[in-house]
Design an enzyme around this catalytic site. Sequence first.
Site, PDB file in Angstrom:
ATOM      1  N   ARG A   1       0.859  -1.185   0.000  1.00 23.09           N
ATOM      2  CA  ARG A   1       0.000   0.000   0.000  1.00 23.09           C
ATOM      3  C   ARG A   1       0.899   1.240   0.000  1.00 23.09           C
ATOM      4  O   ARG A   1       1.977   1.229   0.596  1.00 23.09           O
ATOM      5  CB  ARG A   1      -0.903   0.017   1.236  1.00 23.09           C
ATOM      6  CG  ARG A   1      -2.033  -1.018   1.208  1.00 23.09           C
ATOM      7  CD  ARG A   1      -3.080  -0.704   0.138  1.00 23.09           C
ATOM      8  NE  ARG A   1      -4.159  -1.685   0.080  1.00 23.09           N
ATOM      9  CZ  ARG A   1      -4.245  -2.674  -0.831  1.00 23.09           C
ATOM     10  NH1 ARG A   1      -3.300  -2.803  -1.745  1.00 23.09           N
ATOM     11  NH2 ARG A   1      -5.272  -3.504  -0.822  1.00 23.09           N
TER      12      ARG A   1
ATOM     13  N   HIS B   1      -0.856   0.229  -9.923  1.00 23.76           N
ATOM     14  CA  HIS B   1      -1.519  -0.717  -8.997  1.00 23.76           C
ATOM     15  C   HIS B   1      -1.985  -1.963  -9.760  1.00 23.76           C
ATOM     16  O   HIS B   1      -3.167  -2.335  -9.715  1.00 23.76           O
ATOM     17  CB  HIS B   1      -2.697  -0.036  -8.274  1.00 23.76           C
ATOM     18  CG  HIS B   1      -3.068  -0.751  -6.989  1.00 23.76           C
ATOM     19  ND1 HIS B   1      -3.505  -0.107  -5.866  1.00 23.76           N
ATOM     20  CD2 HIS B   1      -3.033  -2.070  -6.658  1.00 23.76           C
ATOM     21  CE1 HIS B   1      -3.749  -0.993  -4.902  1.00 23.76           C
ATOM     22  NE2 HIS B   1      -3.462  -2.192  -5.370  1.00 23.76           N
TER      23      HIS B   1
END
Lengths: 302, 302
Positions: free
Chosen positions: B217, B265
């Site tokens: 993250r 991502h």
Amino acid sequence: MNLLFASTIEPAERWLPLLERALPRDRIFLEPRADIDVALVASPPPGTFGRLPQLKLVQSLWMGVEKLLEDPGLPRSVPFARMVDPGMVAAMSETVLAHVLDWHRHHWLYRLWQREKKWKRRGQFMAQDRTVGILGLGELGADAARKLLALGFRVCGWSRRPKRIAGVHGSTDFGEILGLSDALVCLLPLTAHTRGVLDAAAFARMRAGGCVVNVARGAHVVVPDLLAALDARHLAHAYLDVFEEEPLPAGSPLWSHPGVTVTPHTAALTEPRTAVPSIVENVERVRRGEAPLHLVDFAAGY
Amino acid sequence: MNLLFASTIEPAERWLPLLERALPRDRIFLEPRADIDVALVASPPPGTFGRLPQLKLVQSLWMGVEKLLEDPGLPRSVPFARMVDPGMVAAMSETVLAHVLDWHRHHWLYRLWQREKKWKRRGQFMAQDRTVGILGLGELGADAARKLLALGFRVCGWSRRPKRIAGVHGSTDFGEILGLSDALVCLLPLTAHTRGVLDAAAFARMRAGGCVVNVARGAHVVVPDLLAALDARHLAHAYLDVFEEEPLPAGSPLWSHPGVTVTPHTAALTEPRTAVPSIVENVERVRRGEAPLHLVDFAAGY
């Protein structure tokens, strides 16, 4: 025995301490002498072989021997061994995996988009959706194949002589392997039969959206045909480590083509730490009067 | 049983045919109803959980659940399962290997030199010369560790609770793992304990010339500290797939920093083909009145 270390490229200081420690009974020279038994060579100075009348073994420090085979001084009557270095084999598989994964995970494309600050995703493939074709199933091809299989890729391979590697669909039919391949990895020796093998006809038979990884010799690839296949978007990307002229000339279109990754012939370097045991094995075989390992077949050219 | 598929991001058409085929006895809905037993969720529409009074299981379609844990509507009394999808785990390991090998084989540097048409070599390392530190030794970290070990890398890893993986030096001492690591791969869940864990102090403890791979993250990394470590050449390169704000804003210095590779991502996406069997397993467990697998620990935050 007396060994000669003869290379205009490999630095002697990287090799001699390891060789001397591994062969304490033998003497290692840097200049030719009449009483040399074994010549360790990688691009040796011209005329080297003519000064070694008692030579019992020519041991290449490199895996690729096509340049040395062109040396008119190389004695055809003396056994000539290629280097098979486990460290170099491992390095080559690392490089092959790096490039195949770069293509498979679309990293080549995300780098182009990064330059444009473009946040955009492309659909994911699973390794089992992709077939990697390996040209050449010798020590290098077999190791790369096993490591690609372990990641879940489908792997097929082409070789001149039939080879069996568990899990790999091997074939001596070049067109068949091209037709199955998304990614194509060239690990062939350079011979009269393999020169120019990656040409327009070969690219056209490959599945669309694939990549070419050439870590063998520059002359395997017909560069204008490769650029045309990239420009037509039939191939997604090419990873080229080797070129007909090295260093790659500044005028080459390969340097700046967005579909080409250029590396400076560094896919895998011979690693003295792991190559010296291979040399020792062959020196001991000569000492015992046995046949050395990994002898070059002069007729086949590798 | 009645299942709800609720996601503002995952396309229903990728999931429903596979779910319907795998669960022919059950009914799958796209809108909340009072008689829903299992909710399959990934960023569900606001207010979803308030309309599901008989819910027996919340099954995330994603591995990371920190966003859902912040949803005040998420019922704390209903079992909540993370997705553990073998296809997603394999995809993550592919991405980790791609980045670690890109760094290890100097490809990040050769790309910079390619832009300058510079033919220059850097010394080769063997995998055994490099230690990869993995932060987080759950399903993702363990799989990546095994695949790095198979290539010959030394692997160590940090986890909150002691974990044993054959061949991996595991530790609960963060500083110890940093001090051993050339490359650092972040696969941690995002919790109050792991937020900002990759900061100036962490980079300073790493061995020089290494790389950071963040595929967890964005909030794990303190970006100004990372840029400082890159600018000081203490870190060679950073591979970043995740960011505090996504899409990464056009004004971010990460887009154009030569030491940073940005991917959108996409390190590993849930793969319906391999995720559906995990969903079926948990649905069958609910049907039999058994505890579902991979339940989230609300206190730990993952």
